[in-house]
Design a protein around this motif. Structure first.
Motif, PDB file in Angstrom:
ATOM      1  N   GLY A  16      61.753  70.714  56.788  1.00  7.73           N
ATOM      2  CA  GLY A  16      61.744  70.281  58.196  1.00  7.73           C
ATOM      3  C   GLY A  16      62.205  71.392  59.113  1.00  7.73           C
TER       4      GLY A  16
ATOM      5  N   THR B 299      60.739  73.098  61.439  1.00  8.39           N
ATOM      6  CA  THR B 299      60.275  73.169  62.835  1.00  8.39           C
ATOM      7  C   THR B 299      60.929  72.127  63.739  1.00  8.39           C
ATOM      8  OG1 THR B 299      58.448  71.783  62.090  1.00  8.39           O
ATOM      9  CG2 THR B 299      58.014  74.152  62.305  1.00  8.39           C
ATOM     10  N   GLY B 300      61.766  71.258  63.167  1.00 12.90           N
ATOM     11  CA  GLY B 300      62.399  70.226  63.972  1.00 12.90           C
ATOM     12  C   GLY B 300      63.670  70.729  64.642  1.00 12.90           C
ATOM     13  N   SER B 301      64.341  69.802  65.296  1.00 16.84           N
ATOM     14  CA  SER B 301      65.560  70.145  66.038  1.00 16.84           C
ATOM     15  C   SER B 301      66.641  70.728  65.103  1.00 16.84           C
ATOM     16  CB  SER B 301      66.033  68.878  66.753  1.00 16.84           C
ATOM     17  OG  SER B 301      67.359  68.957  67.100  1.00 16.84           O
ATOM     18  N   ILE B 302      66.891  70.056  63.980  1.00 15.44           N
ATOM     19  CA  ILE B 302      67.902  70.554  63.035  1.00 15.44           C
ATOM     20  C   ILE B 302      67.418  71.837  62.365  1.00 15.44           C
ATOM     21  CG2 ILE B 302      69.014  70.055  60.794  1.00 15.44           C
ATOM     22  CD1 ILE B 302      70.365  68.510  62.972  1.00 15.44           C
TER      23      ILE B 302
ATOM     24  N   TYR C 268      55.451  69.486  59.001  1.00 17.29           N
ATOM     25  CA  TYR C 268      54.369  68.536  58.719  1.00 17.29           C
ATOM     26  C   TYR C 268      53.064  68.969  59.366  1.00 17.29           C
ATOM     27  CZ  TYR C 268      51.482  64.592  58.024  1.00 17.29           C
ATOM     28  OH  TYR C 268      50.419  63.816  57.638  1.00 17.29           O
ATOM     29  N   SER C 269      53.086  69.215  60.685  1.00 21.06           N
ATOM     30  CA  SER C 269      51.818  69.565  61.349  1.00 21.06           C
ATOM     31  C   SER C 269      51.939  70.761  62.291  1.00 21.06           C
ATOM     32  CB  SER C 269      51.278  68.361  62.129  1.00 21.06           C
ATOM     33  OG  SER C 269      52.236  67.997  63.103  1.00 21.06           O
ATOM     34  N   ASN C 270      53.139  71.149  62.623  1.00 22.32           N
ATOM     35  CA  ASN C 270      53.325  72.229  63.601  1.00 22.32           C
ATOM     36  C   ASN C 270      53.160  73.594  62.927  1.00 22.32           C
ATOM     37  OD1 ASN C 270      54.004  73.843  65.709  1.00 22.32           O
ATOM     38  ND2 ASN C 270      55.912  72.750  66.216  1.00 22.32           N
TER      39      ASN C 270
ATOM     40  N   ALA D 165      70.816  66.353  56.387  1.00 20.92           N
ATOM     41  CA  ALA D 165      70.691  65.795  57.742  1.00 20.92           C
ATOM     42  C   ALA D 165      69.870  64.510  57.675  1.00 20.92           C
ATOM     43  CB  ALA D 165      70.016  66.798  58.662  1.00 20.92           C
TER      44      ALA D 165
ATOM     45  N   LYS E  33      69.419  61.394  57.059  1.00 16.23           N
ATOM     46  CA  LYS E  33      70.237  60.235  56.692  1.00 16.23           C
ATOM     47  C   LYS E  33      69.393  59.128  56.064  1.00 16.23           C
ATOM     48  CE  LYS E  33      70.988  60.248  61.113  1.00 16.23           C
ATOM     49  NZ  LYS E  33      71.803  60.174  62.308  1.00 16.23           N
ATOM     50  N   GLU E  34      68.081  59.096  56.443  1.00 18.34           N
ATOM     51  CA  GLU E  34      67.228  58.017  55.939  1.00 18.34           C
ATOM     52  C   GLU E  34      67.138  58.032  54.410  1.00 18.34           C
ATOM     53  OE1 GLU E  34      66.397  60.168  58.364  1.00 18.34           O
ATOM     54  OE2 GLU E  34      65.639  59.103  60.117  1.00 18.34           O
TER      55      GLU E  34
ATOM     56  N   ASP F 100      75.149  65.365  59.431  1.00 14.28           N
ATOM     57  CA  ASP F 100      75.330  64.483  60.581  1.00 14.28           C
ATOM     58  C   ASP F 100      76.727  64.745  61.143  1.00 14.28           C
ATOM     59  OD1 ASP F 100      74.129  62.561  62.113  1.00 14.28           O
ATOM     60  OD2 ASP F 100      73.833  61.173  60.446  1.00 14.28           O
TER      61      ASP F 100
ATOM     62  N   MET G 102      67.940  66.271  70.620  1.00 12.52           N
ATOM     63  CA  MET G 102      67.546  65.954  69.237  1.00 12.52           C
ATOM     64  C   MET G 102      66.053  65.617  69.189  1.00 12.52           C
ATOM     65  SD  MET G 102      70.724  63.416  68.283  1.00 12.52           S
ATOM     66  CE  MET G 102      70.403  62.180  69.538  1.00 12.52           C
ATOM     67  N   GLY G 103      65.534  65.427  67.977  1.00 12.04           N
ATOM     68  CA  GLY G 103      64.148  64.999  67.808  1.00 12.04           C
ATOM     69  C   GLY G 103      63.941  63.603  68.398  1.00 12.04           C
TER      70      GLY G 103
ATOM     71  N   MET H 117      74.966  70.706  67.331  1.00 11.61           N
ATOM     72  CA  MET H 117      74.735  70.507  65.895  1.00 11.61           C
ATOM     73  C   MET H 117      74.907  71.786  65.081  1.00 11.61           C
ATOM     74  SD  MET H 117      74.471  67.458  65.065  1.00 11.61           S
ATOM     75  CE  MET H 117      74.058  67.693  63.344  1.00 11.61           C
TER      76      MET H 117
HETATM   77  P1  NDP Z   1      62.509  66.371  64.373  1.00 10.54           P
HETATM   78  O1  NDP Z   1      61.549  65.293  64.690  1.00 10.54           O
HETATM   79  O2  NDP Z   1      62.921  67.291  65.465  1.00 10.54           O
HETATM   80  O3  NDP Z   1      61.939  67.278  63.166  1.00 10.54           O
HETATM   81  C1  NDP Z   1      61.463  66.685  61.999  1.00 10.54           C
HETATM   82  C2  NDP Z   1      60.979  67.727  61.009  1.00 10.54           C
HETATM   83  O4  NDP Z   1      60.392  67.034  59.900  1.00 10.54           O
HETATM   84  C3  NDP Z   1      59.892  68.649  61.546  1.00 10.54           C
HETATM   85  O5  NDP Z   1      59.974  69.894  60.888  1.00 10.54           O
HETATM   86  C4  NDP Z   1      58.601  67.921  61.144  1.00 10.54           C
HETATM   87  O6  NDP Z   1      57.470  68.783  61.085  1.00 10.54           O
HETATM   88  C5  NDP Z   1      58.995  67.411  59.769  1.00 10.54           C
HETATM   89  N1  NDP Z   1      58.256  66.208  59.388  1.00 10.54           N
HETATM   90  C6  NDP Z   1      57.965  65.132  60.150  1.00 10.54           C
HETATM   91  N2  NDP Z   1      57.277  64.219  59.444  1.00 10.54           N
HETATM   92  C7  NDP Z   1      57.119  64.730  58.211  1.00 10.54           C
HETATM   93  C8  NDP Z   1      56.462  64.267  57.029  1.00 10.54           C
HETATM   94  N3  NDP Z   1      55.822  63.080  56.981  1.00 10.54           N
HETATM   95  N4  NDP Z   1      56.493  65.060  55.940  1.00 10.54           N
HETATM   96  C9  NDP Z   1      57.102  66.268  55.960  1.00 10.54           C
HETATM   97  N5  NDP Z   1      57.733  66.764  57.051  1.00 10.54           N
HETATM   98  C10 NDP Z   1      57.738  65.989  58.160  1.00 10.54           C
HETATM   99  O7  NDP Z   1      63.769  65.681  63.721  1.00 10.54           O
HETATM  100  P2  NDP Z   1      65.321  66.097  63.843  1.00 10.54           P
HETATM  101  O8  NDP Z   1      65.495  67.537  63.514  1.00 10.54           O
HETATM  102  O9  NDP Z   1      65.871  65.562  65.091  1.00 10.54           O
HETATM  103  O10 NDP Z   1      65.955  65.205  62.677  1.00 10.54           O
HETATM  104  C11 NDP Z   1      65.747  65.523  61.312  1.00 10.54           C
HETATM  105  C12 NDP Z   1      66.676  64.662  60.472  1.00 10.54           C
HETATM  106  O11 NDP Z   1      68.025  65.009  60.783  1.00 10.54           O
HETATM  107  C13 NDP Z   1      66.554  63.155  60.778  1.00 10.54           C
HETATM  108  O12 NDP Z   1      66.753  62.440  59.597  1.00 10.54           O
HETATM  109  C14 NDP Z   1      67.702  62.882  61.746  1.00 10.54           C
HETATM  110  O13 NDP Z   1      68.179  61.562  61.677  1.00 10.54           O
HETATM  111  C15 NDP Z   1      68.748  63.861  61.223  1.00 10.54           C
HETATM  112  N6  NDP Z   1      69.715  64.284  62.230  1.00 10.54           N
HETATM  113  C16 NDP Z   1      69.278  64.927  63.361  1.00 10.54           C
HETATM  114  C17 NDP Z   1      70.188  65.342  64.332  1.00 10.54           C
HETATM  115  C18 NDP Z   1      69.730  66.101  65.543  1.00 10.54           C
HETATM  116  O14 NDP Z   1      70.580  66.556  66.318  1.00 10.54           O
HETATM  117  N7  NDP Z   1      68.456  66.304  65.749  1.00 10.54           N
HETATM  118  C19 NDP Z   1      71.620  65.040  64.198  1.00 10.54           C
HETATM  119  C20 NDP Z   1      71.966  64.415  62.948  1.00 10.54           C
HETATM  120  C21 NDP Z   1      71.040  64.031  62.012  1.00 10.54           C
HETATM  121  P3  NDP Z   1      56.521  68.981  62.386  1.00 10.54           P
HETATM  122  O15 NDP Z   1      57.349  69.758  63.385  1.00 10.54           O
HETATM  123  O16 NDP Z   1      55.380  69.764  61.880  1.00 10.54           O
HETATM  124  O17 NDP Z   1      56.176  67.617  62.868  1.00 10.54           O
END
Ligand code: NDP
Length: 400
Positions: free
Chosen positions: A25, A27-30, A53-55, A137, A139-140, A164, A218-219, A280
């Motif tokens: 993950g 490319t996401g926020s964490i 996933y798609s980015n 991170a 938690k799910e 978290d 956050m995401g 974070m």
């Molecule tokens: P984001 O939505 O910002 O990022 C999610 C990441 O997961 C991206 O890299 C995304 O790729 C990838 N992804 C999404 N769907 C899939 C899939 N089906 N298969 C594989 N990869 C996938 O989420 P956050 O960073 O906000 O959160 C990530 C985790 O951390 C969550 O469980 C959240 O609860 C936990 N968390 C987040 C905090 C925060 O501050 N953001 C704080 C504490 C916990 P793509 O970009 O390509 O879609």
């Protein structure tokens, strides 16, 4: 009650070599916050792989910048695009769910598990199976399959480090050698953007209003979970699996400033809290350096400027997601996985303007009411239960 978190301070000695790490993950926020920390001292790290996933553009850019060995994109249809973006670099490309699991199974020194939602469970389990140190991170994973995850940690000898901010705070102040002296864990909750608002107000809120968290960037999914307070409910379940306490030893208090990230109360009345600016990168940095503290130039707290900290009891009538999560934790078995799956579908529907904000918890409640709660003994059973709950939630949505 868990016994998997070891609060010992034994260091994994890798002889001063760069640590081989990976990010699920990325490319996401964490994921991006983790990369910012790595970029502060790139010579300390060798990046084995990054996933998204798609980015595909962001993934390729990150992988080239960090000289990763491999970039994995979940969406198989994007493999060609990824290969083209990585052409001329030394980064290999792979795509699809099985490539993701293969990469996650790779032994590394440290993995960030930051895929959003139940989609993070299988890769997280794969990394744990390989005995890795997993900064969690996602938690799910624990909400859907806490017992399976912990069982796998025990079998493989993997190390779980909570990312978290609340659980990271507890980890920092939990006196592991004196577990029996802990009376309760107190999770702090910001209350989200709708703290203090009325039901009438919440009935009409838009996704943009719900996404605008006052303290954290956050995401999308976790931002909506924070607004409904389902996030705190998921964290309640996460805390139960991470720390050696009973279900009734975890409380929640609303603290809108997000300065105290959580607390542990001991039997002599002492309460140990971890505080810091809401960023974070602080808890991520703690897991990257664990058991040492790495220097990190986070904003320092200026308590005189902040002036006062406030606290409120959570309102479970206005935020029923909290009650639903507590009930799911009490019911045990598949109930938390069902809660999570229905919530993921309802949050997505709200983000697409298909349902109102208050209907998110209503849908979760309805799915739980008709659910057949049972014990889950393997990943296939978790996936089956998760899918059935999603189908039930989608059916409810089609009648809205
Ligand atoms: P984001 O939505 O910002 O990022 C999610 C990441 O997961 C991206 O890299 C995304 O790729 C990838 N992804 C999404 N769907 C899939 C899939 N089906 N298969 C594989 N990869 C996938 O989420 P956050 O960073 O906000 O959160 C990530 C985790 O951390 C969550 O469980 C959240 O609860 C936990 N968390 C987040 C905090 C925060 O501050 N953001 C704080 C504490 C916990 P793509 O970009 O390509 O879609």
């Amino acid at each position: 009650m868990t016994d998997v978190i070891e609060f010992s301070k034994e260091v994994a000695d890798i002889g001063g070599k760069p640590r081989r790490i990976s990010i699920l993950g990325a490319t996401g926020s964490i994921g991006c916050s983790t990369i910012k920390l790595i970029e502060e001292k790139p010579s300390d790290f060798d990046v084995a792989f990054l996933t998204a996933y798609s980015n595909v553009e962001a993934l390729a850019e990150q992988a080239i910048k960090l000289s990763a060995e491999l970039a994995v994109i979940g969406d198989e249809s994007k493999l060609g695009e990824l290969e083209a973006l990585l052409a001329g670099s030394n980064v290999e490309a792979a795509a699809g769910e099985s490539a993701l699991i293969d990469a996650a199974s790779e032994p590394v020194d440290w993995t960030m598990s930051a895929i959003v939602g139940a989609a993070g469970l299988a890769p997280t389990l794969a990394s744990i199976k390989s005995g890795n140190t997993v900064a969690l991170a996602n938690k799910e994973s624990l909400v859907c399959a806490g017992d399976l995850v912990l069982d796998q940690v025990r079998k493989s000898g993997a190390t779980l480090l909570p990312v978290d901010s609340e659980h990271n705070a507890i980890f920092q102040v939990f006196e592991g050698e004196q577990q029996s002296t802990v009376e309760r864990i107190i999770l702090t909750a910001s209350g989200g953007p709708f703290h203090g608002k009325s039901r009438d107000f919440m009935e009409k809120v838009t996704p943009d209003q719900a996404l605008a968290h006052p303290n954290w960037d956050m995401g999308a999914k976790i931002s909506i979970d924070s607004a409904t307070m389902m996030n705190k409910g998921l964290e309640l379940i996460e805390a139960y699996f991470l720390f050696p306490v009973e279900k009734n030893q975890i409380d929640i208090i609303v603290h809108p400033q997000s300065i105290i990230h959580s607390m542990v109360e001991y039997r002599d009345g002492s309460v140990l809290a971890q505080m810091g600016a809401p960023d974070m990168r602080t808890p991520i940095s703690y897991t990257l350096g664990w058991p040492h503290r790495h220097p990190f130039k986070a904003d320092r707290l200026n308590l005189a400027e902040i002036g006062s900290l406030s606290f409120f009891d959570p309102d479970e009538d206005l935020f029923p997601a909290l009650r639903l999560a507590r009930e799911a934790l009490q019911a045990g078995g598949s109930a938390p996985a069902i809660l999570n799956a229905a919530n993921e579908i309802a949050v997505e529907a709200f983000l697409k303007n298909r349902i109102g904000f208050l209907e998110i918890a209503t849908i979760v409640d309805k799915v739980l009411q008709v659910a057949d709660i049972r014990e889950l003994s393997n990943l296939d059973e978790v996936i089956e239960v998760d899918q059935r709950a999603r189908d039930n939630a989608l059916e409810l949505l089609s009648s809205v």
